[in-house]
Write a protein that holds these residues in place. Structure first.
Motif, PDB file in Angstrom:
ATOM      1  N   GLN A 162     -19.542   7.029  10.546  1.00 17.15           N
ATOM      2  CA  GLN A 162     -20.688   6.162  10.794  1.00 17.15           C
ATOM      3  C   GLN A 162     -20.611   4.877   9.975  1.00 17.15           C
ATOM      4  O   GLN A 162     -20.907   3.790  10.481  1.00 17.15           O
ATOM      5  N   ALA A 163     -20.185   5.010   8.724  1.00 17.95           N
ATOM      6  CA  ALA A 163     -20.123   3.834   7.849  1.00 17.95           C
ATOM      7  C   ALA A 163     -19.085   2.826   8.292  1.00 17.95           C
ATOM      8  O   ALA A 163     -19.228   1.617   8.058  1.00 17.95           O
ATOM      9  N   ASN A 164     -18.035   3.302   8.981  1.00 20.94           N
ATOM     10  CA  ASN A 164     -16.931   2.421   9.375  1.00 20.94           C
ATOM     11  C   ASN A 164     -16.765   2.291  10.879  1.00 20.94           C
ATOM     12  O   ASN A 164     -15.760   1.750  11.349  1.00 20.94           O
ATOM     13  N   ALA A 174      -7.225  -0.110  12.980  1.00 22.72           N
ATOM     14  CA  ALA A 174      -7.796  -1.417  12.667  1.00 22.72           C
ATOM     15  C   ALA A 174      -8.386  -1.431  11.258  1.00 22.72           C
ATOM     16  O   ALA A 174      -8.249  -2.413  10.517  1.00 22.72           O
ATOM     17  N   LEU A 175      -9.033  -0.310  10.882  1.00 19.96           N
ATOM     18  CA  LEU A 175      -9.639  -0.235   9.549  1.00 19.96           C
ATOM     19  C   LEU A 175      -8.575  -0.291   8.456  1.00 19.96           C
ATOM     20  O   LEU A 175      -8.729  -1.037   7.477  1.00 19.96           O
ATOM     21  N   VAL A 176      -7.498   0.483   8.600  1.00 23.82           N
ATOM     22  CA  VAL A 176      -6.494   0.520   7.525  1.00 23.82           C
ATOM     23  C   VAL A 176      -5.646  -0.757   7.505  1.00 23.82           C
ATOM     24  O   VAL A 176      -5.085  -1.101   6.459  1.00 23.82           O
ATOM     25  N   ARG A 177      -5.576  -1.466   8.625  1.00 19.30           N
ATOM     26  CA  ARG A 177      -4.914  -2.777   8.599  1.00 19.30           C
ATOM     27  C   ARG A 177      -5.741  -3.770   7.792  1.00 19.30           C
ATOM     28  O   ARG A 177      -5.210  -4.548   6.989  1.00 19.30           O
ATOM     29  N   ASP A 178      -7.054  -3.739   8.018  1.00 13.77           N
ATOM     30  CA  ASP A 178      -7.941  -4.681   7.332  1.00 13.77           C
ATOM     31  C   ASP A 178      -8.246  -4.258   5.897  1.00 13.77           C
ATOM     32  O   ASP A 178      -8.419  -5.112   5.021  1.00 13.77           O
ATOM     33  N   SER A 179      -8.323  -2.956   5.665  1.00  9.40           N
ATOM     34  CA  SER A 179      -8.677  -2.437   4.333  1.00  9.40           C
ATOM     35  C   SER A 179      -7.722  -1.310   3.967  1.00  9.40           C
ATOM     36  O   SER A 179      -8.078  -0.117   4.069  1.00  9.40           O
ATOM     37  N   PRO A 180      -6.500  -1.642   3.550  1.00  7.50           N
ATOM     38  CA  PRO A 180      -5.504  -0.604   3.227  1.00  7.50           C
ATOM     39  C   PRO A 180      -5.984   0.394   2.186  1.00  7.50           C
ATOM     40  O   PRO A 180      -5.526   1.548   2.181  1.00  7.50           O
ATOM     41  N   ASP A 181      -6.907  -0.015   1.307  1.00  7.29           N
ATOM     42  CA  ASP A 181      -7.400   0.896   0.279  1.00  7.29           C
ATOM     43  C   ASP A 181      -8.172   2.068   0.875  1.00  7.29           C
ATOM     44  O   ASP A 181      -8.319   3.123   0.233  1.00  7.29           O
ATOM     45  N   LYS A 182      -8.677   1.903   2.098  1.00  4.18           N
ATOM     46  CA  LYS A 182      -9.384   2.992   2.766  1.00  4.18           C
ATOM     47  C   LYS A 182      -8.421   3.933   3.498  1.00  4.18           C
ATOM     48  O   LYS A 182      -8.841   4.984   4.001  1.00  4.18           O
ATOM     49  N   PHE A 207       0.019   0.107  12.538  1.00  3.43           N
ATOM     50  CA  PHE A 207      -0.313  -0.077  11.135  1.00  3.43           C
ATOM     51  C   PHE A 207       0.878   0.347  10.284  1.00  3.43           C
ATOM     52  O   PHE A 207       1.788   1.053  10.750  1.00  3.43           O
ATOM     53  N   ASP A 208       0.896  -0.104   9.058  1.00  2.00           N
ATOM     54  CA  ASP A 208       2.030   0.135   8.165  1.00  2.00           C
ATOM     55  C   ASP A 208       1.837   1.463   7.425  1.00  2.00           C
ATOM     56  O   ASP A 208       0.952   1.589   6.578  1.00  2.00           O
ATOM     57  N   ALA A 209       2.674   2.452   7.752  1.00  4.42           N
ATOM     58  CA  ALA A 209       2.552   3.768   7.126  1.00  4.42           C
ATOM     59  C   ALA A 209       2.835   3.716   5.633  1.00  4.42           C
ATOM     60  O   ALA A 209       2.357   4.570   4.880  1.00  4.42           O
ATOM     61  N   LYS A 210       3.580   2.698   5.191  1.00  2.70           N
ATOM     62  CA  LYS A 210       3.919   2.593   3.775  1.00  2.70           C
ATOM     63  C   LYS A 210       2.837   1.879   2.967  1.00  2.70           C
ATOM     64  O   LYS A 210       2.885   1.862   1.734  1.00  2.70           O
ATOM     65  N   ALA A 211       1.865   1.282   3.668  1.00  3.51           N
ATOM     66  CA  ALA A 211       0.812   0.542   2.971  1.00  3.51           C
ATOM     67  C   ALA A 211      -0.393   1.405   2.640  1.00  3.51           C
ATOM     68  O   ALA A 211      -1.322   0.951   1.971  1.00  3.51           O
ATOM     69  N   VAL A 212      -0.374   2.676   3.113  1.00  3.68           N
ATOM     70  CA  VAL A 212      -1.503   3.562   2.879  1.00  3.68           C
ATOM     71  C   VAL A 212      -1.112   4.649   1.877  1.00  3.68           C
ATOM     72  O   VAL A 212       0.059   4.823   1.554  1.00  3.68           O
ATOM     73  N   GLN A 213      -2.107   5.379   1.403  1.00  5.58           N
ATOM     74  CA  GLN A 213      -1.863   6.465   0.450  1.00  5.58           C
ATOM     75  C   GLN A 213      -1.830   7.800   1.186  1.00  5.58           C
ATOM     76  O   GLN A 213      -2.729   8.104   1.981  1.00  5.58           O
ATOM     77  N   VAL A 214      -0.798   8.577   0.944  1.00  7.37           N
ATOM     78  CA  VAL A 214      -0.641   9.882   1.590  1.00  7.37           C
ATOM     79  C   VAL A 214      -0.674  10.977   0.536  1.00  7.37           C
ATOM     80  O   VAL A 214       0.031  10.919  -0.469  1.00  7.37           O
ATOM     81  N   LYS A 215      -1.530  11.967   0.765  1.00  3.71           N
ATOM     82  CA  LYS A 215      -1.596  13.153  -0.087  1.00  3.71           C
ATOM     83  C   LYS A 215      -1.113  14.355   0.730  1.00  3.71           C
ATOM     84  O   LYS A 215      -1.484  14.510   1.887  1.00  3.71           O
ATOM     85  N   THR A 216      -0.297  15.181   0.120  1.00  5.68           N
ATOM     86  CA  THR A 216       0.294  16.318   0.821  1.00  5.68           C
ATOM     87  C   THR A 216      -0.509  17.588   0.565  1.00  5.68           C
ATOM     88  O   THR A 216      -0.787  17.940  -0.579  1.00  5.68           O
ATOM     89  N   PHE A 217      -0.876  18.268   1.652  1.00  6.53           N
ATOM     90  CA  PHE A 217      -1.629  19.508   1.578  1.00  6.53           C
ATOM     91  C   PHE A 217      -1.051  20.510   2.570  1.00  6.53           C
ATOM     92  O   PHE A 217      -0.400  20.126   3.543  1.00  6.53           O
TER      93      PHE A 217
END
Length: 326
Positions: A162-164, A174-182, A207-217
């Motif tokens: 809802q917030a995004n 589109a969100l992670v392109r504009d705001s990679p921190d999200k 979008f750039d897969a290397k520009a985002v943060q990935v956590k492994t679970f």
């Protein structure tokens, strides 16, 4: 016991009786009875023996028991062969005749069994492709496919959606392109590197897969991690009951990147031809199933701890397909 009320074996205790050829176990336990429901005809399979198999995960077990309940009410003599370990073992049991009927998934059939590398994006076209190819190559008949599509997707919390303003995977991109921190993702190890996993999604959606943060679970913990905010986007299976239990929102794969995995009943062609009423009996049941329904049933097992056989029976009773004898 009357001709309209047949005994159904419920998963509870194993006797150790082995089926021929594959070392598969037939499950026997204290039975319960079902009869034709308010919207079903009188028994049409009186005395017909049907060995029903399933794979060893919740959803496939529930689907297997749904078939057992429906066919039991129609008069069939059911041999319960649910909980076969692994797709390949379940498939082999069907091919060799150790089981007569099981539920499988169109994407699994197309890619894993028939050896294709490129999925067919459209659900109906994917079903038709695997139906025709498997019949020609292996004499296996896929009945009409259900709306249950157990494929990959990304999920977020309702608040984050809802917030995004997130509804689709394109919105996510589109969100992670504009705001990679999200762009904080919880993913399985294998999904991170597969071309039909995260790298492919990034390429397809731009979008750039290397520009985002990935956590492994592990796959089972991604749902909780997403719901508690350890990540913003979690890799999920679209029919998992934890989506409902944790109030997650599944983003639509609007570019149809992921393979389609529609649940479908499969039988050997010879057996299906000998017993055409099985397809007739199962058709309205299959038509009633969709992702929302199966998520609820899966959650009853995985979240509430109920027996999958009882969950299947109770749903069939609620929908009027079967009745409990008075």
């Amino acid at each position: 016991m009357s001709g309209t009320a047949r005994r159904l074996a419920v998963l509870a205790a194993v006797t150790g009786l082995l089926a021929s050829g594959c070392g598969l176990e037939t499950t026997f336990a204290l039975p319960f009875d079902v009869a034709p429901g308010s919207i079903t005809p009188e028994p049409e399979l009186d005395g017909v023996g049907v060995a029903v198999g399933s794979k060893d995960f919740t959803e496939n077990q529930v689907l297997g028991y749904i078939a057992e309940v429906a066919l039991t009410a129609a008069g069939a003599e059911i041999r319960d062969m649910t909980n076969i370990q692994g797709s390949n073992s379940s498939r082999q049991a069907l091919l060799t005749g150790d089981i007569d009927l099981s539920w499988d998934y169109t994407g699994t059939g197309w890619i894993s069994y028939l050896g294709n590398t490129d999925p067919v994006p459209d659900e109906k076209a994917q079903y038709e492709a695997v139906r025709d190819a498997d019949l020609a190559a292996n004499k296996l008949r896929w009945l009409d496919y259900s709306a249950v599509n157990n494929t990959y997707a990304f999920a977020v919390t309702k608040e984050f959606a809802q917030a995004n303003n997130l509804k689709t995977t394109s919105d996510m991109a589109a969100l992670v392109r504009d705001s990679p921190d999200k762009g904080v993702f919880c993913l399985e190890t294998e999904f991170i590197s597969r071309n039909d996993g995260f790298p492919g999604v990034a390429a397809a959606y731009g979008f750039d897969a290397k520009a985002v943060q990935v956590k492994t679970f592990g796959s089972g913990t991604i749902y909780t991690a997403t719901s508690t905010g350890s990540c913003n986007f979690g890799e999920v299976f679209t029919t998992d009951g934890r989506i409902l239990a944790l109030d997650l929102v599944v983003l639509e794969d609007d570019k149809k990147f992921f393979p389609q995995y529609n649940a479908t009943i499969v039988m050997r062609d010879e057996f299906a031809a000998a017993h055409p009423r099985i397809a007739k009996i199962m058709a309205p049941v299959v038509a009633k199933l969709d992702n929302e329904t199966i998520r609820k049933l899966n959650a009853e097992v995985d979240v509430d701890g109920r027996d999958p056989a009882v969950v299947a029976r109770d749903w069939m009773v609620r929908e009027g397909f079967v009745a409990l004898p008075s």
